[in-house]
Design an enzyme around this catalytic site. Structure first.
Site, PDB file in Angstrom:
ATOM      1  N   ARG A   1      -4.549   0.607  -1.558  1.00 62.93           N
ATOM      2  CA  ARG A   1      -4.050  -0.769  -1.607  1.00 62.93           C
ATOM      3  C   ARG A   1      -3.607  -1.074  -3.028  1.00 62.93           C
ATOM      4  O   ARG A   1      -4.402  -1.049  -3.965  1.00 62.93           O
ATOM      5  CB  ARG A   1      -5.139  -1.728  -1.139  1.00 62.93           C
TER       6      ARG A   1
ATOM      7  N   HIS B   1       4.838   0.376   0.760  1.00 60.61           N
ATOM      8  CA  HIS B   1       5.289  -0.431   1.899  1.00 60.61           C
ATOM      9  C   HIS B   1       4.292  -1.534   2.225  1.00 60.61           C
ATOM     10  O   HIS B   1       3.139  -1.496   1.801  1.00 60.61           O
ATOM     11  CB  HIS B   1       5.493   0.451   3.136  1.00 60.61           C
TER      12      HIS B   1
ATOM     13  N   HIS C   1       0.340   5.772   0.980  1.00 54.55           N
ATOM     14  CA  HIS C   1      -0.490   6.876   1.470  1.00 54.55           C
ATOM     15  C   HIS C   1      -0.007   8.170   0.828  1.00 54.55           C
ATOM     16  O   HIS C   1       1.178   8.311   0.516  1.00 54.55           O
ATOM     17  CB  HIS C   1      -0.393   7.006   2.992  1.00 54.55           C
TER      18      HIS C   1
ATOM     19  N   GLU D   1       4.165   8.041   8.547  1.00 57.84           N
ATOM     20  CA  GLU D   1       4.102   7.182   9.721  1.00 57.84           C
ATOM     21  C   GLU D   1       5.469   6.607  10.060  1.00 57.84           C
ATOM     22  O   GLU D   1       6.444   6.801   9.329  1.00 57.84           O
ATOM     23  CB  GLU D   1       3.097   6.041   9.487  1.00 57.84           C
TER      24      GLU D   1
ATOM     25  N   GLN E   1       0.821  -1.204   0.000  1.00 58.25           N
ATOM     26  CA  GLN E   1       0.000   0.000   0.000  1.00 58.25           C
ATOM     27  C   GLN E   1       0.856   1.256   0.000  1.00 58.25           C
ATOM     28  O   GLN E   1       2.078   1.217   0.155  1.00 58.25           O
ATOM     29  CB  GLN E   1      -0.924  -0.005   1.218  1.00 58.25           C
TER      30      GLN E   1
END
Length: 326
Positions: A196, A176, A102, A118, A100
């Site tokens: 995804r 990642h 972001h 993150e 996936q």
């Protein structure tokens, strides 16, 4: 709000996913959880998962309402967000997660969605467990799409051994996946925008492939991001049997690890809250006359206006991860 600031405990929000396991319940004495339990959202201000205070005068208050009422007294002067700016969770991967990505701040602003940078801190890992992050040199959109469609995208991914006590930084735009056998503490921007890319041929409980979002992912992948380095904590202070380790500092969050064998007095300048997670051992926390005992795997939030508090190890040394804004 008239209550003095004190150490706040919250109800975890549990998420059952296909790839989850039983370690959150088994290792952290959480009792029977919905299985397979993949995620425990420790601090969350999201519509689909809200932290609620369970101790002291503020019991029953949601984290969202606390932020609205206390403002900088809770989050600190470094925060400009109308909601709690971070989401902190435990992830238990008994299977490999989907590949996936972001959006980062610029791509989220330009294409919608919420930005999500993150980090992972490895709490435990099975022998040989791996993390996947970044693309190998030379990977471009056309070769990446071809590898996804032909089922060999793993050959383009960077791999990182999952070693307990180390961390990985994952900026928005970095492809990642969490490998099988990893138990992680994840700290992220308050976001739930995930594209995804590939799900390794997995099907859901109804036997259907899960939805993927390759087209959206291609718009936000940063092709210049390579595999990140494993982050080894660096000792920055030692004394009296205790030590403080710098884990990671980013524009969005800061993490330190406190190894305590004796009581540790902590001060706060008011720029940020302190959120702690007990990685090993057990501790007592005390602030403004409120005392709470935290077992391994427990979390606690210290409002920014609580300028002093104490951490006391219980029955032996403890390791505490402390998260704040920069």
């Amino acid at each position: 709000m008239s209550a003095k600031p004190y150490p706040l405990l919250f109800t975890p929000v549990y998420k059952s996913r296909l790839w989850g396991g039983d370690r959150i319940s088994r290792l952290f004495n959480r009792g029977r959880l919905p299985g397979p339990c993949a995620e425990s959202w420790e601090l969350t201000d999201r519509p689909d998962g809200m932290s609620v205070v369970v101790n002291g005068p503020l019991a029953g208050w949601s984290l969202h309402d606390l932020v609205a009422s206390m403002k900088h007294d809770l989050t600190g002067t470094a925060s400009t967000s109308p909601v709690f700016p971070l989401l902190i969770k435990i992830l238990d991967a008994s299977q490999r997660l989907s590949l996936q990505v972001h959006p980062d701040d610029p791509s989220a602003a330009g294409r919608g969605g919420e930005p999500k940078t993150e980090m992972w801190y490895v709490l435990a890992a099975d022998p040989g467990a791996m993390l996947y992050a970044g693309l190998r040199a030379g990977a471009k959109a056309d070769s990446f799409v071809r590898a996804v469609e032909q089922g060999h995208v793993e050959s383009l991914l960077g791999t990182i051994p999952a070693r307990p006590g180390t961390a990985i930084y994952l900026p928005g735009g970095l492809v990642h996946a969490i490998g099988q056998g990893c138990l992680l503490l994840e700290v992220q921007q308050n976001s739930d925008t995930t594209y995804r890319v590939h799900d390794w041929g997995r099907v859901d409980r109804d036997g259907k492939p899960r939805e993927t979002h390759l087209e959206q992912a291609l718009r936000v992948i940063n092709w210049g991001l390579s595999t990140p380095e494993t982050i080894e904590p660096k000792k920055v202070r030692e004394g009296g049997g205790n030590s403080v380790w710098e884990v990671l500092s980013t524009p969005y969050f800061h993490m330190t690890r406190l190894d305590v064998a004796r009581p540790e007095a902590v001060t706060n300048d008011g720029r940020s809250f302190h959120a702690i997670f007990v990685a090993t051992g057990a501790v007592g926390v005390e602030g403004n006359g409120v005392i709470e005992k935290l077992a391994i795997g427990a979390s606690c939030l210290f409002p920014a206006s609580l300028r002093e508090y104490t951490l006391r190890p219980i029955a032996g040394p403890a390791a505490i991860l402390s998260i704040s804004l920069v």
